[in-house]
Design an enzyme around this catalytic site. Structure first.
Site, PDB file in Angstrom:
ATOM      1  N   CYS A  86       0.833  -1.206   0.000  1.00  0.00           N
ATOM      2  CA  CYS A  86       0.000   0.000   0.000  1.00  0.00           C
ATOM      3  C   CYS A  86       0.865   1.253   0.000  1.00  0.00           C
ATOM      4  O   CYS A  86       1.728   1.413   0.879  1.00  0.00           O
ATOM      5  CB  CYS A  86      -0.893  -0.013   1.245  1.00  0.00           C
ATOM      6  N   CYS A  88      -0.001   4.258   0.597  1.00  0.00           N
ATOM      7  CA  CYS A  88      -0.525   5.320   1.457  1.00  0.00           C
ATOM      8  C   CYS A  88      -0.227   5.062   2.927  1.00  0.00           C
ATOM      9  O   CYS A  88      -1.013   5.425   3.807  1.00  0.00           O
ATOM     10  CB  CYS A  88      -2.028   5.478   1.255  1.00  0.00           C
ATOM     11  N   CYS A 105      -1.711  -5.015  -1.445  1.00  0.00           N
ATOM     12  CA  CYS A 105      -3.003  -4.731  -2.052  1.00  0.00           C
ATOM     13  C   CYS A 105      -3.552  -5.992  -2.745  1.00  0.00           C
ATOM     14  O   CYS A 105      -2.803  -6.622  -3.509  1.00  0.00           O
ATOM     15  CB  CYS A 105      -2.850  -3.605  -3.068  1.00  0.00           C
ATOM     16  N   CYS A 107      -5.362  -5.035   0.668  1.00  0.00           N
ATOM     17  CA  CYS A 107      -4.944  -5.206   2.055  1.00  0.00           C
ATOM     18  C   CYS A 107      -6.084  -5.839   2.874  1.00  0.00           C
ATOM     19  O   CYS A 107      -7.238  -5.926   2.425  1.00  0.00           O
ATOM     20  CB  CYS A 107      -4.550  -3.856   2.658  1.00  0.00           C
ATOM     21  N   CYS A 116     -10.669   1.191   1.987  1.00  0.00           N
ATOM     22  CA  CYS A 116      -9.446   1.491   1.244  1.00  0.00           C
ATOM     23  C   CYS A 116      -9.097   2.950   1.502  1.00  0.00           C
ATOM     24  O   CYS A 116      -9.696   3.846   0.887  1.00  0.00           O
ATOM     25  CB  CYS A 116      -9.639   1.241  -0.247  1.00  0.00           C
TER      26      CYS A 116
END
Lengths: 147, 179
Positions: A86, A88, A105, A107, A116
């Site tokens: 991920c 982010c 991902c 996740c 998400c």
């Protein structure tokens, strides 16, 4: 004798002159740049995103720029870590996290609760959710051209 | 200490009170001497570049599109942020921790630019690239991105941390009421 010594020293001088020629300094310019993910990985993650959005009944963001950036982030991690971690999140050890798998991902929060936080897969009730479950490579390239 | 967890996003951990004197500053990155010239990531809504002036170039100039002087929210290094936090201030400091390929961080950056225009010199907004300042982000316990830190000019007040994309109105509320 003196002449011989002088000749020898002159010869040494000559050889030293020959063996150490003047070198033109080369100026190297180091350019630091963010490496872009490979096209192949971007294509793989693009197809995955479309497929998973269809499968999970989620939609891409109204702002396809967000979707594009996240897809590129996933591709970047796939290139560097071998798994689409991920993009982010901040990790203490990215390689360990990629091996562990929680944040790969899709996740675990996404798989279990359709959460998400990257805003890649949005449930229809989300204010940012658009109507589309597709995104083209061209859209991704255009949206991320300025990065 | 903020005791209203409902204003944070669902992904946020319980708010951790941060005392300014307890920031563990352990970064080893070189200092940037000229913070005003640090590069900033352009937003997706950045304006197109103006055409170059006609002139004879001896070498190709670097593209200007990655260096935008007109962004209000400047990207700082860890050391610069530490100096800001330790130094004298009479306005709130907002630190935006982001990453290059984080989608919500782009939206947050746009919101923060709008906030910077609104508040002008009444708030100081800066951003830190967590890919560049790895150790600093780790020391600040950054997990989800984007993460915002709101640090009051009053050293007795705890810092507020939010995780994830938050509405601009929430940011205004924090700055106006909690700082």
């Amino acid at each position: 004798m003196t002449a011989l010594q002088a000749l020898t020293s002159y010869g040494v001088g000559i050889s030293s002159f020959v063996t150490s020629p003047r070198v033109r300094p080369h100026h190297r310019r180091v350019i630091l740049a963010k490496v872009e993910p490979s096209d192949k990985s971007v294509e793989i993650m693009r197809k995955f995103s479309e497929q998973y959005a269809r499968k999970s009944g989620t939609y891409f963001c109204v702002d396809k720029g967000v979707t594009s950036v996240v897809i590129k982030g996933l591709a970047d991690h796939k290139d560097s870590l071998g798994a689409p971690l991920c993009p982010c999140r901040h990790y203490d050890d990215k390689a360990a996290e990629a091996g562990q798998g929680f944040w790969n991902c899709p996740c675990v929060p996404m798989r279990e609760r359709k959460e998400c936080h990257c805003m890649l897969f949005l449930t229809p009730d989300n204010d940012f959710a658009g109507q589309e479950q597709t995104i083209s490579l061209e859209e991704i390239k255009v949206a991320t051209a300025n990065m | 200490m903020l005791s209203v967890p409902s204003i944070f996003s669902s992904c946020a951990p319980p708010p951790q009170p941060l005392c300014l004197s307890n920031f563990p500053f352990k970064t080893h990155h070189p200092n940037l001497l000229f913070p005003t010239t640090t590069t900033s990531r352009p937003s997706l809504l950045s304006a197109p570049i103006s055409p170059p002036l006609p002139r004879k170039l001896l070498c190709r100039t670097p593209s200007a599109k990655y260096v935008r002087e007109d962004y209000l929210v400047k990207k700082l290094s860890a050391k610069e942020v530490q100096e800001l936090v330790k130094g004298e201030r009479n306005v709130p400091l907002i630190i935006d921790f982001y990453a290059t390929w984080c989608g919500p961080c782009i939206l947050m950056a746009q919101e923060l630019e709008m906030l910077a225009v609104e508040y002008e010199s009444s708030a100081l907004i800066v951003k830190v690239d967590t890919d560049d300042e790895y150790e600093f982000a780790r020391d600040m316990q950054v997990r989800g991105l984007p993460t915002l830190y709101f640090i009051s000019p009053d050293p007795n007040k705890d810092a507020i941390r939010t995780e994830g994309l938050i509405p601009i109105q929430m940011m205004r509320d924090i700055i106006d009421n909690q700082m």
